[in-house]
Scaffold this active site. Sequence first.
Site, PDB file in Angstrom:
ATOM      1  N   LEU A  11       1.155  -1.311   0.511  1.00  0.00           N
ATOM      2  CA  LEU A  11      -0.506   0.344   0.123  1.00  0.00           C
ATOM      3  C   LEU A  11       0.660   1.553   0.478  1.00  0.00           C
ATOM      4  O   LEU A  11       0.319   2.341  -0.053  1.00  0.00           O
ATOM      5  CB  LEU A  11      -0.870   0.130   1.680  1.00  0.00           C
ATOM      6  N   SER A  12       2.538   1.193   0.693  1.00  0.00           N
ATOM      7  CA  SER A  12       2.573   2.165   0.767  1.00  0.00           C
ATOM      8  C   SER A  12       3.934   2.681  -0.586  1.00  0.00           C
ATOM      9  O   SER A  12       4.438   1.734  -1.455  1.00  0.00           O
ATOM     10  CB  SER A  12       4.342   1.390   1.196  1.00  0.00           C
TER      11      SER A  12
END
Length: 221
Positions: A11-12
């Site tokens: 997600l990062s």
Amino acid sequence: MSKIIVYGIDLSPPVRAVLLTLKALELPYEYKEVDLASGGHKRPEFLQKNPQGTVPTIDDNGSIIWDSHAICSYLVDKYGKTDALYPKDLLKRAGVNQRMYFDASSIYMALWNCSRPFWVEGCTVVSKEKTGNILEALRLTDVFLGENLYITGDTLTIADFCCAATVSSLPAVLDIDPVKYSKVTAWLERLSKLPYYAEANAVGATKYIQYMRSQWTNVEL
Ligand SMILES: N[C@@H](CCC(=O)N[C@@H](CS)C(=O)NCC(=O)O)C(=O)O
């Protein structure tokens, strides 16, 4: 040679910048997922490696490095067969560094200032001031791109990976107007043709965008 260990979560955006660099360099790595939602980055064994408690962090045969920009530069300097992705020429390198610092201090900060209050306090409202910072980062990215194919000129560098991982995640907060930000739109389209882009960036970015969009109650534009 032992495999590079990457601590991260897809997600990062900064984690995805590192994955793009690893793929571009065709380096094997082992991925260890750090679940930020359950505080995996605050556990003593992780803080011992990186007291800042951030992902990405890498372990290269016992050497610990964090911050995506520092990691991407290190990987090309150490393992690149050429310096194309991070030129040794001082002026070219300064250009790449400038764009990476712009990502760290402006684009990523604009996104982080929207998402951090959500992750830390459960805040589901994004103020006009914060969306304004995202729009300003987009405007500048568009200006920097100008007539160039890539963010620092006519060749692909790690600055593209760092900036694109963040910019492609901005729809987590707002749509990127394809007319107003036509250079940004064309650049992301160009990068999406890289054979490793989908796996290293697009899949995680889509997950992040869908999740954040499902959480906001009010995004002020
Ligand atoms: N400038 C850093 C930013 C890293 C960062 O903020 N990562 C976030 C995930 S996107 C994180 O680890 N957050 C956990 C926290 O700050 O507590 C980089 O480029 O690596």
